[in-house]
Design a protein around this motif. Structure first.
Motif, PDB file in Angstrom:
ATOM      1  N   ARG A 121     -11.075  46.312  13.571  1.00 18.15           N
ATOM      2  CA  ARG A 121     -10.634  47.344  12.968  1.00 18.15           C
ATOM      3  C   ARG A 121      -9.551  48.245  13.877  1.00 18.15           C
ATOM      4  O   ARG A 121      -8.534  48.731  13.386  1.00 18.15           O
ATOM      5  CB  ARG A 121     -11.866  48.168  13.045  1.00 18.15           C
ATOM      6  CG  ARG A 121     -11.641  49.615  12.415  1.00 18.15           C
ATOM      7  CD  ARG A 121     -12.907  50.610  12.827  1.00 18.15           C
ATOM      8  NE  ARG A 121     -14.146  50.257  12.214  1.00 18.15           N
ATOM      9  CZ  ARG A 121     -14.527  50.172  11.103  1.00 18.15           C
ATOM     10  NH1 ARG A 121     -13.773  50.867  10.230  1.00 18.15           N
ATOM     11  NH2 ARG A 121     -15.731  49.668  10.592  1.00 18.15           N
ATOM     12  N   GLU A 255     -11.057  46.297   3.985  1.00 14.46           N
ATOM     13  CA  GLU A 255     -11.952  47.117   3.222  1.00 14.46           C
ATOM     14  C   GLU A 255     -12.622  46.322   2.207  1.00 14.46           C
ATOM     15  O   GLU A 255     -13.921  46.223   1.989  1.00 14.46           O
ATOM     16  CB  GLU A 255     -11.264  48.454   2.601  1.00 14.46           C
ATOM     17  CG  GLU A 255     -11.111  49.460   3.739  1.00 14.46           C
ATOM     18  CD  GLU A 255     -10.370  50.696   3.511  1.00 14.46           C
ATOM     19  OE1 GLU A 255     -10.096  50.648   1.940  1.00 14.46           O
ATOM     20  OE2 GLU A 255      -9.930  51.594   4.025  1.00 14.46           O
ATOM     21  N   CYS A 258     -14.764  43.694   3.953  1.00 14.64           N
ATOM     22  CA  CYS A 258     -16.154  44.438   4.342  1.00 14.64           C
ATOM     23  C   CYS A 258     -17.050  44.464   3.204  1.00 14.64           C
ATOM     24  O   CYS A 258     -18.380  44.193   3.401  1.00 14.64           O
ATOM     25  CB  CYS A 258     -15.886  45.643   5.082  1.00 14.64           C
ATOM     26  SG  CYS A 258     -15.169  45.496   6.634  1.00 14.64           S
ATOM     27  N   GLU A 259     -16.401  44.992   1.937  1.00 11.89           N
ATOM     28  CA  GLU A 259     -17.526  45.217   0.768  1.00 11.89           C
ATOM     29  C   GLU A 259     -17.865  44.027   0.312  1.00 11.89           C
ATOM     30  O   GLU A 259     -19.128  43.597   0.163  1.00 11.89           O
ATOM     31  CB  GLU A 259     -16.568  45.743  -0.328  1.00 11.89           C
ATOM     32  CG  GLU A 259     -16.255  47.244   0.018  1.00 11.89           C
ATOM     33  CD  GLU A 259     -15.314  47.889  -0.951  1.00 11.89           C
ATOM     34  OE1 GLU A 259     -15.001  47.173  -1.828  1.00 11.89           O
ATOM     35  OE2 GLU A 259     -14.781  49.005  -0.650  1.00 11.89           O
TER      36      GLU A 259
END
Length: 380
Positions: A121, A255, A258-259
């Motif tokens: 991140r 993102e 991560c999902e």
């Protein structure tokens, strides 16, 4: 008489520059919170390593230098089958920074104790893309080269520059390049012994001998998204992304990854697990063709070297293990590649139950497909 906490022991020595502070070796330390499976075990003795000087001090003490040692990072890739008798070196070396750049890449360095996902991140927020496909992999930075972690088309070796480590036998500080790390699929020089088991011949490995202190990554300035996986393509379609929108940014991919992982994999903070428990096996084209004749739906990926990678999770699911349990060890309902802790904190799964389940799965897959699955975690 002055009372001393029974769980602590102060080494009665100092090293130059320590300002008369003694090194603290903790005794009988519970490890349940230090392994992502949540297995109940303890370290008979443990030392927290927060700098190179801590390791140097340890190795300069004759009574501690000779004892067996076990390096522990985030505990996300281990199965504890009992109390750890070796001196546990809990790596907590922190720090992350840009240390250089070339015409083609930024060189980012991180301490071995840094949380891997948080480093990913940070690199993206700092404008250094390249690690986004490796988001949400549990563990610490120091463990990533040991396992040569990989996900969604990217392996650590693709973004690796070099690392610093200390030889726990000789005390020598050294640096390794990617070639010297001998990276392979979920493999590296750190997973092989320095002495061959057959005849005591010299080996090339550093297993149990090296403590990694810092890792450096080469992150490309010319960012090219890696999207060639079905899960990513599905997520792009769900998001309404198309060619007209141009290439997604590294943060957008982060993102999505991560999902995807959160939808498929259990959070170790909620359900104890060690992530993917088995390596995806590779077979020859002929072996794959033979299996396809019997199992047309098998998930497989051709590799550039002419072999074929099979999805271990699919093999396990095909054998009917998804959702099943042995004792308090279970196979996750959403992803058969993940074994989970079905106990609670007071009565958690044991390492023995985990390995009993793993061996039963191995037997089933071998009997049906003729393939012996290889576990990813280190069994202690």
């Amino acid at each position: 008489m002055r009372r001393v906490h029974k769980a602590l022991w102060w080494a009665s020595w100092c090293w130059p520059g320590c300002d008369n502070q003694a090194m603290l070796v903790e005794k009988n330390v519970p490890l349940q919170s230090f392994n992502s499976f949540g297995i109940l075990a303890k370290a008979l003795s443990m030392l927290r390593v927060r700098s190179d000087a801590d390791v140097d001090a340890l190795l300069s003490n004759p009574s501690l230098k000779a004892v067996p040692k076990f390096v522990l990072g985030g505990g996300s890739n281990i199965v504890l089958t009992g109390d750890v008798k070796a001196l546990v070196l809990k790596v907590e070396i922190m720090g992350k920074q840009l240390v250089g750049e070339t015409a083609k890449a930024w060189i980012v360095e991180a301490g071995a104790g840094e949380n891997w996902h948080e480093l990913v991140r940070w690199t993206l927020e700092s404008g250094y893309p390249g690690l986004e496909n490796l988001a949400l992999i549990p563990g610490t930075v120091g463990a990533t080269p040991v396992q040569n972690i990989g996900a969604y088309g990217v392996e650590l070796q693709d973004r690796f520059d070099s690392l610093d480590a200390i030889d726990l036998v000789s005390g020598q500080h050294f640096t390794l390049s990617a070639a010297q790390c001998a990276f392979g699929y979920r493999d590296s020089v750190f997973k092989h012994q320095s002495i061959d088991g057959e005849g005591g011949k010299p080996g090339f490995g550093l297993a149990g001998r090296a403590l990694i202190t810092r890792v450096r990554f080469s992150l490309p300035k010319n960012f090219k998204p890696i999207l060639g996986y079905a899960d990513i393509e599905k997520k792009m379609a769900q998001s309404g992304w198309n060619a007209a929108a141009g290439a997604p940014s590294a943060m957008q991919i982060f993102e999505w990854i991560c999902e995807i992982r959160q939808a498929k994999l259990p959070d170790p903070k909620v359900i104890g697990n060690a992530g993917s428990f088995f390596k995806n096996p590779t077979v020859s084209l002929e072996q794959c063709a033979d299996i396809i004749q019997r199992e047309p739906k098998i998930v497989h990926y051709p590799l550039v070297d002419g072999t074929v990678k099979l999805a271990a999770g699919w093999l396990i699911d095909a054998c009917g293990w998804k959702g099943k349990s042995i004792g308090k060890a279970g196979v996750y309902e959403r992803q058969a590649l993940v074994l989970v802790n079905r106990g609670d904190r007071a009565n958690p799964v044991t390492g023995g139950e985990v390995m009993t389940l793993a061996k039963a799965i191995q037997t089933s897959v071998y009997e049906r497909f003729g393939i012996m699955l290889e576990p990813e975690p280190v069994v202690v």
